[in-house]
Every structure is written in structure tokens, then in C-alpha cells.
Design an enzyme around this catalytic site. Structure first.
Site, PDB file in Angstrom:
ATOM      1  N   SER A  32      14.666  36.552   5.707  1.00  0.00           N
ATOM      2  CA  SER A  32      13.829  37.261   4.737  1.00  0.00           C
ATOM      3  C   SER A  32      12.792  36.309   4.141  1.00  0.00           C
ATOM      4  O   SER A  32      11.628  36.670   3.973  1.00  0.00           O
ATOM      5  CB  SER A  32      14.684  37.832   3.597  1.00  0.00           C
ATOM      6  OG  SER A  32      15.217  39.087   3.952  1.00  0.00           O
ATOM      7  N   LYS A  87      15.230  37.143  -5.336  1.00  0.00           N
ATOM      8  CA  LYS A  87      15.310  37.604  -3.944  1.00  0.00           C
ATOM      9  C   LYS A  87      16.714  38.083  -3.678  1.00  0.00           C
ATOM     10  O   LYS A  87      17.691  37.403  -3.989  1.00  0.00           O
ATOM     11  CB  LYS A  87      14.987  36.432  -2.986  1.00  0.00           C
ATOM     12  CG  LYS A  87      15.009  36.818  -1.521  1.00  0.00           C
ATOM     13  CD  LYS A  87      13.725  37.484  -1.100  1.00  0.00           C
ATOM     14  CE  LYS A  87      13.838  38.250   0.214  1.00  0.00           C
ATOM     15  NZ  LYS A  87      14.297  39.660   0.029  1.00  0.00           N
ATOM     16  N   ASN A 136      24.679  46.260  10.612  1.00  0.00           N
ATOM     17  CA  ASN A 136      23.915  45.255  11.372  1.00  0.00           C
ATOM     18  C   ASN A 136      24.546  43.865  11.315  1.00  0.00           C
ATOM     19  O   ASN A 136      24.442  43.105  12.272  1.00  0.00           O
ATOM     20  CB  ASN A 136      22.438  45.238  10.952  1.00  0.00           C
ATOM     21  CG  ASN A 136      22.233  44.654   9.574  1.00  0.00           C
ATOM     22  OD1 ASN A 136      22.968  44.987   8.653  1.00  0.00           O
ATOM     23  ND2 ASN A 136      21.274  43.770   9.420  1.00  0.00           N
ATOM     24  N   LYS A 188      19.514  41.115  -7.132  1.00  0.00           N
ATOM     25  CA  LYS A 188      20.194  42.133  -6.315  1.00  0.00           C
ATOM     26  C   LYS A 188      20.005  43.479  -6.989  1.00  0.00           C
ATOM     27  O   LYS A 188      19.738  43.550  -8.192  1.00  0.00           O
ATOM     28  CB  LYS A 188      21.689  41.830  -6.220  1.00  0.00           C
ATOM     29  CG  LYS A 188      22.359  42.487  -5.036  1.00  0.00           C
ATOM     30  CD  LYS A 188      22.236  41.620  -3.818  1.00  0.00           C
ATOM     31  CE  LYS A 188      22.763  42.292  -2.579  1.00  0.00           C
ATOM     32  NZ  LYS A 188      22.924  41.320  -1.492  1.00  0.00           N
ATOM     33  N   GLY A 212      17.274  44.804   2.288  1.00  0.00           N
ATOM     34  CA  GLY A 212      18.387  45.721   2.523  1.00  0.00           C
ATOM     35  C   GLY A 212      19.737  45.110   2.196  1.00  0.00           C
ATOM     36  O   GLY A 212      19.856  43.921   1.885  1.00  0.00           O
ATOM     37  N   ASP A 213      20.743  45.935   2.241  1.00  0.00           N
ATOM     38  CA  ASP A 213      22.154  45.543   2.138  1.00  0.00           C
ATOM     39  C   ASP A 213      22.902  46.780   2.646  1.00  0.00           C
ATOM     40  O   ASP A 213      22.307  47.598   3.381  1.00  0.00           O
ATOM     41  CB  ASP A 213      22.516  45.164   0.687  1.00  0.00           C
ATOM     42  CG  ASP A 213      23.833  44.396   0.580  1.00  0.00           C
ATOM     43  OD1 ASP A 213      23.826  43.180   0.734  1.00  0.00           O
ATOM     44  OD2 ASP A 213      24.890  45.030   0.352  1.00  0.00           O
TER      45      ASP A 213
HETATM   46  N1  GLU Z   1      21.580  41.625   1.425  1.00  0.00           N
HETATM   47  C1  GLU Z   1      21.465  40.397   2.146  1.00  0.00           C
HETATM   48  C2  GLU Z   1      22.353  39.347   1.506  1.00  0.00           C
HETATM   49  O1  GLU Z   1      23.399  39.677   1.012  1.00  0.00           O
HETATM   50  C3  GLU Z   1      20.042  39.947   2.378  1.00  0.00           C
HETATM   51  C4  GLU Z   1      19.193  39.786   1.176  1.00  0.00           C
HETATM   52  C5  GLU Z   1      17.719  39.574   1.509  1.00  0.00           C
HETATM   53  O2  GLU Z   1      17.362  39.540   2.677  1.00  0.00           O
HETATM   54  O3  GLU Z   1      16.959  39.440   0.565  1.00  0.00           O
HETATM   55  O4  GLU Z   1      22.080  38.180   1.511  1.00  0.00           O
END
Ligand code: GLU
Length: 460
Positions: free
Chosen positions: A392, A104, A255, A140, A179-180
Site C-alpha cells: 500500500s 494508514k 485474499n 484503521k 481494504g481489510d
Molecule cells: N488491512 C491491512 C492490514 O491489516 C492493510 C492495510 C493497508 O493496506 O493500509 O495491514
């Protein structure tokens, strides 16, 4: 559970030797991956007392295994731009650790994305996800595609090509991207549409951060920023401080930044500055969130536009100068290594009391040392920004159950999760001889659950 005093000096020495040996091996195996090595070093530096108390982790060689991704996928992403020319980008997905759940973690679209950035983010995600208390492993991904200045059609064609390859490796029980930086609701929508078209079924839980209209969770957009403030609220409270009446500086204007600003302001703080990659705005009367949201979320403008509507505010070219604005609380919510030793020293000199990391690894190792040696209250990223991935995971739960929870319910769950992360990190820090050190505490608390699962599951 033995206390730290029960640990023999010889066990501590053996653990330190083991950590050094494995770190050297990781360095040799991953030369030129500076960000990844930085993330590994930060974790490893916290673990000596844990390994001294738990020699079984050394016996199972958990460190060498945990620093090696289960799988790293790199792929070509060809797409056609508005001029009819074929462009090629590089796509990545690191499936780092599935000991406690499906991989995830988000996808980042930014020109800086490479193997090192993807791996540092994936590595951090293992421990962050474990800290949330939810059953999610670490992953990731992303691409060096730059969404800045691209038309909507170009973003869609790129994104569809990206998913055409990525879809071979993901699934609701296998790997769940989100997202990121550079990947928001628009990109998640295109990614989901393409996945659905290829797979021919409605697997809502394959991606999170979807729009609430087709399976997204309410509060997901706000979650990382709100979560950072909820986490810092606990830390401040324990030290007799509050957001109310404090001056807050937030870097970034995505965001994470916007909703950290919103929650801090709701709690009575005065949020006086934020930034984008070109520069920062400063308004001593407080930034107007209404204007900021419209400029960034609806019109996709640069931050410099803000001062046209608010002439009393100042726009300063160059984002890093933001840390010279005096504040009580600094919330770095932009990107990795945005606070270096110099910036940290300036913040300290100007009287900062607390720093909460909304972005991933925004402080360099040297900056963290500056905060530590000056007793600045410090909320490390893995703990303080875990709210996004927590919601998430709540989105995955709602998708599995085919229902959706009201905003108040998700927000209340998020708040509880952040309080638990804070408490678990404090408890671990205390138990392992570093009371109050949340960097150490978060690293240890996140590590233990994953390490135990890896031991239980054998050599896989
Ligand atoms: N990109 C976000 C983080 O750095 C969320 C990752 C997600 O929701 O899976 O944690």
C-alpha cells in the site's frame, strides 16, 4: 548502545512499575474493550527492557500517549436497501498515531466491528507500519455493515454513504484507508468514485488497494499472503527448515489466505486445508487454487461449494476444527483470536513446527504462550502480515510519482521489505535480551522508531 547487562536492576524495576501503572490507566479508561486491551498488553509486556534503557520514554510518558488515539471518529451510515427500507450502520475511523507519517490502515466491514475492534487494529497498525520502514502512521476503520448476502447495489449505496462522511477526515497526506475483511477491490472502487465525486479532483493517493486500471499497484492483492510466506521462509531457513515438502494448513479464504496458499504451494509445500466462517475443506492431495479463486474471487460462493467439484475433498461444518488437522506449518489468515489455548495445544500435539500469522492478532495471549513454551517457530502478525500495508505504501509512492511499476519490481521490493522486517525483529530481540523471540523483537523494533519521533516532536 549499552547492553542489557549494563541496565541497573533498579531501572528495570522502575520501568516495570511504569508499564504496570500505565496499563492500569489504559484499562480504566477503556473498560469493556477486550480486544484493544489485549493488543496493548501484548505490546506493553515487551517494553520493560526498552524503557529501562531509555528513561527518556518514561519522562515523556510515551506509553500513555501512544495508547490514546490522536482522534476517534464515529458516525452514522444511513442507506437504502433493495426493498426501499432505510438501514442504519455505524462507521468508525481511528487516527491513532501520525508521528512517522499520515495515518494508514484498512477498513473492515463486518458485523463484529465496534470501537474495541477498530482500536485494536489501529493500535497494531502503528507498530506494523513502523516495522515496514516506510513513512506511514497508524489508523484503521470500518463498519458493522455485513456485506454477506447483500446485492451489488446495496454494497454500493452503503459504501457511498460511508464515504460521504469519511471524506471529511481523509486525504493523500492526511489519512489513507485501504481494504481489510469485507473490503476488497469492489468496495475500494466505490469508495474512490464517491470521494472523487465529492472532492472534484483526482487524488489517486487517498486510498490504496485500487484496481491497477486506475492507480492501484500490481501485487497489492497478493501482498499480505505472499509477504507472510516470505517472512516465514526466512524464519524456517534460519532453523534448517523449508516450505518444500511441508504440509501447510491455512485458515480463511480471503485474499490473505489465497495468496499465502499460492506462494507456499509455489515453494513446494502441500496446502491441505482452508476455511471460511461456516466451515473448512480438507484435501490431502492439496487444495486446487484454480477452483478456490473462482469460487471466492469471481462467484463469491461459500467454501462448501468446493467439494461439489472435488468430491475427494472433505467439507467440515465449523471453522475452528481446522486446527486439528496435522501440519508442519500453520498460517492463521482468517481473523482475530481464531487460535485459542486449546487449538494451540492441539497444533503442538500434532507436531506443528511453525506458525505464521497472516491475520491480525489471530492467536490469543494464552496461545502465544503455548507456542513459546514449546519452542514453536512463531511469526507474529505485526511482522508477518506487514506485506499488505507495505505494498500500500508502495502504491502511495507510485501515485505521488504518477507512474506504475511492473509486478516483478513490486514483488522484489516486497520480498526485500519482509526480509528486513525479519532481520530487524531478530536484532531487536537479541539486543534486548530475548534472542529468537519475534513477538518481543517486532514489538520493540516497531516501537522504537515511533517513540523517538514522538520525543523529537515534543508534547503534541
Ligand atoms: N488491512 C491491512 C492490514 O491489516 C492493510 C492495510 C493497508 O493496506 O493500509 O495491514
Amino acid at each position: 548502545m549499552p547492553t542489557l547487562e549494563d541496565v541497573k536492576q533498579s531501572d528495570l524495576q522502575a520501568a516495570a512499575d511504569y508499564v504496570n501503572k500505565v496499563y492500569k490507566a489504559v484499562e480504566q479508561r477503556n473498560p469493556h474493550e477486550a480486544e484493544f486491551l489485549q493488543a496493548v498488553k501484548e505490546i506493553f509486556d515487551s517494553l520493560t527492557p526498552v524503557l529501562a534503557k531509555h528513561p527518556e520514554y518514561i519522562k515523556h510518558n510515551i506509553l500513555e500517549r501512544i495508547a490514546e488515539p490522536e482522534r476517534m471518529i464515529t458516525f452514522r451510515v444511513p442507506w437504502v436497501d433493495d426493498q426501499g427500507c432505510v438501514q442504519v450502520n455505524r462507521g468508525f475511523r481511528v487516527q491513532f498515531n501520525s508521528a512517522i507519517g499520515p495515518y494508514k490502515g484498512g477498513l473492515r466491514f463486518h458485523p463484529s466491528v465496534n470501537a474495541s475492534i477498530t482500536k485494536f487494529l489501529g493500535f497494531e497498525q502503528i507498530f506494523k507500519n513502523s516495522l515496514t520502514g516506510q513513512p506511514i502512521g497508524g489508523g484503521k476503520g470500518g463498519s458493522d455493515f455485513d456485506p454477506k448476502g447483500k446485492s451489488d447495489g446495496e454494497v454500493m449505496r452503503f459504501t457511498q454513504s460511508f464515504m460521504t462522511e469519511l471524506c471529511k477526515y481523509i486525504g493523500p497526506d492526511q489519512d489513507v484507508p485501504a481494504g481489510d475483511i469485507g473490503v476488497g477491490a469492489r468496495e475500494i472502487g466505490y469508495l474512490f468514485g464517491q470521494y472523487k465525486k465529492i472532492k472534484g479532483g483526482y487524488e489517486a493517493g487517498v486510498l490504496t488497494g485500487k484496481s491497477p486500471g486506475f492507480g492501484g499497484s500490481l501485487i497489492r492483492t497478493e501482498a499480505t499472503g505472499y509477504g507472510t510466506v516470505y517472512f516465514m521462509q526466512e524464519l524456517l531457513k534460519d532453523n534448517g527448515l523449508t516450505f518444500e515438502g511441508s504440509t501447510v494448513v491455512v485458515s480463511g479464504s480471503g485474499n490473505v489466505a489465497i495468496y499465502a496458499m499460492e506462494k507456499a504451494a509455489e515453494l513446494g509445500a502441500s496446502v491441505v486445508a482452508c476455511s471460511d466462517s461456516n466451515g473448512y475443506i480438507y484435501d490431502e492431495n492439496g487444495i486446487s487454487l484454480g477452483t478456490l479463486k473462482r469460487l471466492k474471487e469471481v462467484e463469491r460462493h461459500r467454501l462448501s461449494e468446493y467439494v461439489k467439484e472435488h468430491p475427494q475433498a472433505q467439507y467440515v461444518e465449523g471453522g475452528s476444527g481446522i486446527w486439528s488437522i496435522p501440519c508442519d506449518i500453520a498460517l492463521p489468515c482468517a481473523t482475530q483470536n481464531e487460535i485459542d489455548e486449546t487449538a494451540a495445544n492441539i497444533l503442538v500435539r500434532n507436531g506443528v513446527k511453525a506458525v505464521g500469522e497472516g491475520a491480525n492478532m489471530p492467536s490469543t495471549l494464552e496461545a502465544i504462550e503455548v507456542f513459546r513454551s514449546n519452542q514453536i517457530l512463531f511469526g507474529p502478525a505485526k511482522a508477518a502480515n506487514a506485506g499488505g500495508v507495505s505494498v500500500s505504501a508502495l502504491e502511495m509512492a507510485q501515485n505521488s510519482a504518477r507512474l506504475s511499476w511492473p509486478a516483478e519490481e513490486v514483488d522484489a521490493k516486497l520480498h526485500d521489505i519482509m526480509i528486513n522486517i525479519y532481520r530487524d525483529s531478530m536484532t531487536a530481540a537479541e539486543k534486548y535480551g530475548q534472542p529468537g523471540d519475534l513477538v518481543t523483537g517486532a514489538n520493540i523494533a516497531g516501537f522504537l522508531k515511533v517513540a523517538d519521533a514522538m520525543v523529537s516532536q515534543g508534547v503534541i
